[in-house]
Design an enzyme around this catalytic site. Structure first.
Site, PDB file in Angstrom:
ATOM      1  N   GLU A   1       7.765   2.154  10.464  1.00  0.00           N
ATOM      2  CA  GLU A   1       6.398   2.167   9.944  1.00  0.00           C
ATOM      3  C   GLU A   1       5.402   2.242  11.109  1.00  0.00           C
ATOM      4  O   GLU A   1       5.122   3.318  11.616  1.00  0.00           O
ATOM      5  CB  GLU A   1       6.168   0.963   9.016  1.00  0.00           C
ATOM      6  CG  GLU A   1       7.074   1.061   7.778  1.00  0.00           C
ATOM      7  CD  GLU A   1       6.843  -0.016   6.727  1.00  0.00           C
ATOM      8  OE1 GLU A   1       6.214  -1.047   7.024  1.00  0.00           O
ATOM      9  OE2 GLU A   1       7.322   0.177   5.588  1.00  0.00           O
TER      10      GLU A   1
HETATM   11  C1  HEC Z   1       4.472   3.681   7.045  1.00  0.00           C
HETATM   12  C2  HEC Z   1       4.079   3.187   5.744  1.00  0.00           C
HETATM   13  C3  HEC Z   1       3.509   1.798   5.628  1.00  0.00           C
HETATM   14  C4  HEC Z   1       2.619   1.140   6.439  1.00  0.00           C
HETATM   15  C5  HEC Z   1       1.972   1.633   7.723  1.00  0.00           C
HETATM   16  C6  HEC Z   1       2.381  -0.147   5.828  1.00  0.00           C
HETATM   17  N1  HEC Z   1       3.081  -0.257   4.680  1.00  0.00           N
HETATM   18 FE1  HEC Z   1       3.056  -1.823   3.413  1.00  0.00          FE
HETATM   19  N2  HEC Z   1       4.616  -1.040   2.421  1.00  0.00           N
HETATM   20  C7  HEC Z   1       5.196   0.198   2.648  1.00  0.00           C
HETATM   21  C8  HEC Z   1       6.399   0.322   1.898  1.00  0.00           C
HETATM   22  C9  HEC Z   1       7.322   1.532   1.874  1.00  0.00           C
HETATM   23  C10 HEC Z   1       6.557  -0.897   1.206  1.00  0.00           C
HETATM   24  C11 HEC Z   1       7.715  -1.286   0.312  1.00  0.00           C
HETATM   25  C12 HEC Z   1       8.829  -1.808   1.213  1.00  0.00           C
HETATM   26  C13 HEC Z   1       9.900  -2.526   0.454  1.00  0.00           C
HETATM   27  O1  HEC Z   1       9.613  -3.018  -0.629  1.00  0.00           O
HETATM   28  O2  HEC Z   1      11.011  -2.637   0.984  1.00  0.00           O
HETATM   29  C14 HEC Z   1       5.401  -1.712   1.538  1.00  0.00           C
HETATM   30  C15 HEC Z   1       5.131  -2.971   0.978  1.00  0.00           C
HETATM   31  C16 HEC Z   1       3.954  -3.673   1.186  1.00  0.00           C
HETATM   32  C17 HEC Z   1       3.516  -4.817   0.418  1.00  0.00           C
HETATM   33  C18 HEC Z   1       4.238  -5.435  -0.766  1.00  0.00           C
HETATM   34  C19 HEC Z   1       3.547  -5.135  -2.067  1.00  0.00           C
HETATM   35  C20 HEC Z   1       4.351  -5.625  -3.238  1.00  0.00           C
HETATM   36  O3  HEC Z   1       3.773  -5.858  -4.282  1.00  0.00           O
HETATM   37  O4  HEC Z   1       5.570  -5.770  -3.108  1.00  0.00           O
HETATM   38  C21 HEC Z   1       2.333  -5.227   0.956  1.00  0.00           C
HETATM   39  C22 HEC Z   1       1.473  -6.384   0.495  1.00  0.00           C
HETATM   40  C23 HEC Z   1       2.054  -4.358   2.067  1.00  0.00           C
HETATM   41  N3  HEC Z   1       3.032  -3.405   2.170  1.00  0.00           N
HETATM   42  C24 HEC Z   1       0.966  -4.490   2.935  1.00  0.00           C
HETATM   43  C25 HEC Z   1       0.880  -3.792   4.146  1.00  0.00           C
HETATM   44  C26 HEC Z   1       0.053  -4.176   5.282  1.00  0.00           C
HETATM   45  C27 HEC Z   1      -0.825  -5.396   5.333  1.00  0.00           C
HETATM   46  C28 HEC Z   1       0.231  -3.240   6.242  1.00  0.00           C
HETATM   47  C29 HEC Z   1      -0.363  -3.158   7.625  1.00  0.00           C
HETATM   48  C30 HEC Z   1      -0.242  -4.311   8.462  1.00  0.00           C
HETATM   49  C31 HEC Z   1       1.157  -2.260   5.704  1.00  0.00           C
HETATM   50  N4  HEC Z   1       1.551  -2.650   4.453  1.00  0.00           N
HETATM   51  C32 HEC Z   1       1.540  -1.110   6.376  1.00  0.00           C
HETATM   52  C33 HEC Z   1       4.681   1.169   3.489  1.00  0.00           C
HETATM   53  C34 HEC Z   1       3.805   0.895   4.536  1.00  0.00           C
END
Ligand code: HEC
Ligand code: HEC
Ligand code: HEC
Ligand code: HEC
Ligand SMILES: [Ca+2]
Ligand SMILES: [Ca+2]
Ligand SMILES: [Ca+2]
Ligand SMILES: [Mg+2]
Lengths: 317, 317
Positions: free
Chosen positions: A111
């Site tokens: 990521e």
């Molecule tokens: C490159 C893509 C990417 C980036 C950059 C990213 N995310 Fe995510 N995020 C995802 C993905 C894909 C998932 C699901 C992963 C899993 O469930 O295994 C996720 C899951 C989440 C969830 C969980 C939501 C739920 O209801 O389950 C949250 C909250 C979240 N991210 C917040 C953030 C925050 C805060 C940041 C920055 C610090 C961030 N993400 C950066 C792709 C990204």
């Protein structure tokens, strides 16, 4: 009509969404800067908002995300809208809450591909950030704990109240039309609410994907089993919220369903053993679209500039 | 003090920035959506704001940009702030104005890697976009011409008025301090204003990079020569604006100067044959930082969702 409707609604398996109670506004404002700051990534290009775009329902509308160096992500990006209402974070619930979650993506090599240490070094090299952390937390400590606390505070503001369905739940009978109401009734009678319930229409349990009929996918995710190593929980996923689901295509953890019609059809068949008619499917889809709430009004933050000593990103190394 | 200062300022080679006169607000609002819409790119991931981030002074703060498929861009991304004030667009001025410019990145294989036809197909597949174009342009025509007109209208709003230096120019003697004033005086007496003049402190001419001493770089860009094929214009670049230059590091068309101190030192030596003392350099840098204006207050647009018929992006093909 308002008063007459209200008592009946109290028995519904879905509740209106309420605004979060105690968000610390200074923390949330700092968290908003961090949310939009691509300097928390190794490349200087990817921010939280890259994959949870608040212009697009808090997701990226891709099958699986694009990460550092254009890596293909393993799983569909869930919306961050209302995610504070979920009992746990991630499809497999491996993070207890938003604070625990927020450390993950920064250091995830697929990521943002940075490290907590480098992220904190970056922030400490920028006088305006140092001053703001000090003001917000009342101390000189600037560590990943303060970073994730601030981001989580911002995320707690990402609530989408006042969907047409909430207006109806609160007693405004005109807020949804006949087709949408039929859709909701079928959503209840068919059994969708067994899993999609509560104010978030989801986020309250882990459930097997493919309860009645197996779900076919190339995606290797194992769901809850990855966390508990309990065989019975293999392929159990956190039931996703259906709020704003109109905006968060494509659907399912593998992003395989491009349209709501297809997702509803799959759910009917593999979770409930039901094949909906075209009309029934359309009714449920119409209902689901009443769950689009008021999107957070986000004024783009102006990020404090790097100082002469801030390490410059190296996106191509 | 206000009145006493004003007449003297009229003779300055730099003028305060004024708000644009006749921006069509409905066009600009539509243009803002397009500006933030990554569906104008092949991947569904890259928008104009990816490389001209309005949280970061309208550039990406990278040496050269990251484009489709993580391609390394050829040249530093210039700020879009106040770019409507430049006599032409791009480092080599190959686009006459913002409208002509805006078609470029969408179809550039190293940037958004889409085609005008696919971009327009995407927009036409989304009922809310179709309705908004119709309302804004009063016709059913939705072509790349309307797209670039709307984006340019939005860009015309990206003006940063009321920098401390503008306050001083308008007669507020206290708006800048002694060091900053010394810096400005040196900026004039050393000859910087020969090239960095007008309300944008740049954007009024193409000039040789390395007038007195050659500029060493690995970057193959040839500057104005690429457009005119006139040998005398080889390595002439559009003089960049110095407004908000505190925010638009790294500097020069190759992004080779990480800091303002280094950029000022280079300019002194290779454009003017002058080596500034540490104090002189610091004074000019202090002056340049008074050019940071009020950043546009941008409320993040909510993008209309794709319809069932909208082609889904294929970022990994
Ligand atoms: C490159 C893509 C990417 C980036 C950059 C990213 N995310 Fe995510 N995020 C995802 C993905 C894909 C998932 C699901 C992963 C899993 O469930 O295994 C996720 C899951 C989440 C969830 C969980 C939501 C739920 O209801 O389950 C949250 C909250 C979240 N991210 C917040 C953030 C925050 C805060 C940041 C920055 C610090 C961030 N993400 C950066 C792709 C990204
Ligand atoms: C037994 C539990 C269960 C039942 C019953 C159920 N769902 Fe689901 N639903 C889930 C789970 C778990 C997921 C996520 C599965 C995945 O992505 O692998 C999901 C996903 C969805 C999604 C996609 C959401 C997204 O953002 O990806 C939609 C839409 C949906 N369900 C609607 C329905 C409808 C409509 C019904 C009734 C016809 C229904 N569900 C019945 C558990 C259930
Ligand atoms: C992948 C990075 C990237 C994307 C995406 C991108 N740009 Fe650019 N932009 C650049 C670079 C690099 C240049 C300088 C190119 C040159 O001068 O040869 C530039 C130049 C410009 C300029 C000229 C500014 C000046 O003063 O010369 C404008 C205006 C502009 N872009 C607007 C846009 C718009 C509008 C979009 C979206 C439709 C966009 N850009 C998308 C990287 C990007
Ligand atoms: C003969 C014309 C000329 C003179 C004199 C000149 N400049 Fe420049 N300046 C340019 C050009 C052309 C560029 C862009 C060159 C490039 O990037 O290749 C530039 C770039 C810059 C930049 C980097 C801007 C950016 O966003 O990348 C700064 C800062 C700057 N000049 C400051 C100064 C200062 C301070 C002086 C006086 C000491 C000065 N310039 C004198 C023509 C000039
Ligand atoms: Ca999704
Ligand atoms: Ca012109
Ligand atoms: Ca720059
Ligand atoms: Mg919990």
């Amino acid at each position: 009509a308002l008063l007459a409707g209200a008592p009946a609604r109290a028995a519904e398996p879905v509740q209106p969404i309420e605004l979060p109670k105690a968000v610390n506004p200074a923390q949330a404002e700092l968290g908003k800067k961090l949310w939009f700051d691509p300097r928390l990534s190794r490349s200087g290009f990817i921010s939280c908002n890259s994959c949870h775009n608040l212009s697009m329902g808090g997701s990226d509308n891709l099958k699986t995300s694009i990460g550092h160096n254009w890596q293909k992500g393993p799983i569909n990006s869930p919306t961050v809208l209302n995610s504070s209402l979920n009992m746990a974070q991630f499809w497999d619930g491996r993070a207890e809450d938003l604070r625990e979650q927020a450390g993950g993506p920064i250091a995830n090599p697929g990521e943002m591909a940075f490290t907590h240490e480098l992220a904190v070094d970056m922030l400490r090299s920028i006088p305006q950030y140092v001053a703001e952390f000090k003001q917000v937390f009342g101390s000189d400590k600037l560590s990943i704990a303060e970073v994730t606390t601030a981001i989580a505070a911002f995320e707690e503001t990402l609530i989408t109240p006042n969907a047409r369905f909430d207006q109806w739940l609160k007693g405004d009978m005109k807020a949804i039309n006949d087709q949408e109401l039929r859709g909701y009734q079928l959503f209840k009678s068919a059994g969708c609410v067994a899993c999609h319930n509560g104010p978030n229409l989801g986020g309250t349990s882990f459930q097997k994907m493919g309860l009645i009929e197996p779900y076919q996918t190339d995606n290797p995710a194992e769901g809850r089993y990855a966390v508990t190593k309990n065989d019975a929980e293999r392929f159990n996923f956190k039931v996703p919220t259906l709020r704003n689901v109109e905006l968060t295509y494509p659907y399912f953890h593998d992003g395989a369903a491009d349209t709501l019609a297809r997702a509803v059809d799959t759910m009917g068949r593999i979770q409930l053993g039901k094949t909906f008619s075209t009309q029934e499917n359309a009714d449920i889809v119409a209902f689901l679209k009443t769950l689009t709430g008021e999107q957070p009004r986000v004024v783009l933050p102006i990020l404090p500039p790097s100082s002469d000593t801030t390490q410059r990103p190296r996106p191509f190394d």
